[in-house]
Design an enzyme around this catalytic site. Structure first.
Site, PDB file in Angstrom:
ATOM      1  N   GLY A   8      83.961   0.596  58.413  1.00  0.00           N
ATOM      2  CA  GLY A   8      84.457   0.150  59.433  1.00  0.00           C
ATOM      3  C   GLY A   8      83.196  -0.922  59.998  1.00  0.00           C
ATOM      4  O   GLY A   8      82.471  -1.122  59.091  1.00  0.00           O
ATOM      5  N   GLY A   9      83.336  -1.639  60.863  1.00  0.00           N
ATOM      6  CA  GLY A   9      82.359  -2.577  61.280  1.00  0.00           C
ATOM      7  C   GLY A   9      81.262  -1.839  62.088  1.00  0.00           C
ATOM      8  O   GLY A   9      81.366  -0.872  62.319  1.00  0.00           O
ATOM      9  N   SER A  15      79.817   6.457  62.205  1.00  0.00           N
ATOM     10  CA  SER A  15      78.884   7.447  62.199  1.00  0.00           C
ATOM     11  C   SER A  15      79.515   8.553  63.083  1.00  0.00           C
ATOM     12  O   SER A  15      79.375   9.568  62.641  1.00  0.00           O
ATOM     13  CB  SER A  15      77.574   6.919  62.775  1.00  0.00           C
ATOM     14  OG  SER A  15      77.159   5.810  61.756  1.00  0.00           O
ATOM     15  N   ALA A  33      70.054  10.328  55.442  1.00  0.00           N
ATOM     16  CA  ALA A  33      69.531   9.002  55.960  1.00  0.00           C
ATOM     17  C   ALA A  33      69.072   8.043  55.073  1.00  0.00           C
ATOM     18  O   ALA A  33      68.265   8.291  54.485  1.00  0.00           O
ATOM     19  CB  ALA A  33      68.750   9.153  57.138  1.00  0.00           C
ATOM     20  N   HIS A  49      70.605   8.158  67.172  1.00  0.00           N
ATOM     21  CA  HIS A  49      71.471   9.044  66.273  1.00  0.00           C
ATOM     22  C   HIS A  49      71.178  10.550  66.163  1.00  0.00           C
ATOM     23  O   HIS A  49      72.119  11.333  66.260  1.00  0.00           O
ATOM     24  CB  HIS A  49      71.421   8.295  64.732  1.00  0.00           C
ATOM     25  CG  HIS A  49      72.229   7.244  64.538  1.00  0.00           C
ATOM     26  ND1 HIS A  49      73.523   7.452  63.361  1.00  0.00           N
ATOM     27  CD2 HIS A  49      72.389   5.825  65.044  1.00  0.00           C
ATOM     28  CE1 HIS A  49      74.115   6.374  63.657  1.00  0.00           C
ATOM     29  NE2 HIS A  49      73.596   5.581  64.314  1.00  0.00           N
TER      30      HIS A  49
END
Length: 167
Positions: A8-9, A15, A33, A49
Site C-alpha cells: 500500500g502507499g 503496518s 525491522a 511503532h
C-alpha cells in the site's frame, strides 16, 4: 507455511494490518525491522511503532541481511518484516546486488517453517520521478514487489486502512 505480502502507499495502514495478521498465528511474534534510526525523526517513527505493537514481540533489527535473519528466527512464532522497501533502499545505498538479494529472499520464503508477513510500499502509482536515482528506486521496488508477490501465498493491498485481497 503462510507467506503474506501486504502492500500500500505511505500511511495507508499496511503496518497495522500486518501486525494484526501476524498475531493470528500461534507463538510469540517476531518483528524484523529493516529501518535504522539515523535521525531524530526516524527514532520517533520507530518509537511510535514499538508503542503500538506492545512489549510482547521479539524484535530483530535487520537493515541488510534479511534471509539469514529469517532463517535464524524460523521455528518459533510468525515473523513480520517491516518493510521491504526500506530494506531495498538499504541494499541500494551500500551498493549490494539488490536483484540477487530479492531473488534469494523469494527462494528462501517457501523453505521456511514459520509464517512470514512482509510489508512493502507501492511506490509506482504516482508521477514519474524527476531524477535518475528516484526512477531506479521506483523501478527496483516494482520489480521486487512482483518477485515477492509471486512467492507469496496471499497478497493484500491496503488503502485508507482498508485491505483488499489481491491473491
Amino acid at each position: 507455511m503462510a507467506i503474506i505480502l501486504i502492500t500500500g502507499g505511505a500511511r495507508s495502514g499496511k503496518s497495522k494490518r500486518a501486525e494484526m495478521r501476524t498475531r493470528t498465528f500461534p507463538g510469540q511474534p517476531v518483528y524484523v525491522a529493516t529501518a535504522e534510526a539515523l535521525d531524530a525523526e526516524m527514532e520517533a517513527r520507530i518509537a511510535k511503532h514499538r508503542a503500538r505493537r506492545g512489549a510482547d514481540w521479539i524484535e530483530r533489527e535487520v537493515p541488510l541481511d534479511l534471509v539469514p535473519a529469517l532463517i535464524a528466527t524460523d521455528g518459533g512464532g510468525a515473523r513480520l518484516v517491516d518493510c521491504l522497501t526500506l530494506w531495498l533502499s538499504n541494499l541500494m545505498h551500500v551498493e549490494r546486488d539488490w536483484e540477487h538479494e530479492v531473488n534469494a529472499l523469494a527462494a528462501a520464503l517457501p523453505r521456511l517453517e514459520s509464517p512470514v508477513v512482509l510489508v512493502t510500499n507501492e511506490v509506482g502509482l504516482g508521477i514519474v520521478p524527476d531524477n535518475e536515482l528516484a526512477r531506479r528506486y521506483r523501478d527496483a521496488a516494482g520489480i521486487m514487489n512482483q518477485v515477492i508477490a509471486a512467492a507469496s501465498n496471499e497478497v493484500e493491498f491496503v488503502v485508507a486502512g482498508l485491505p483488499m485481497k489481491l491473491k
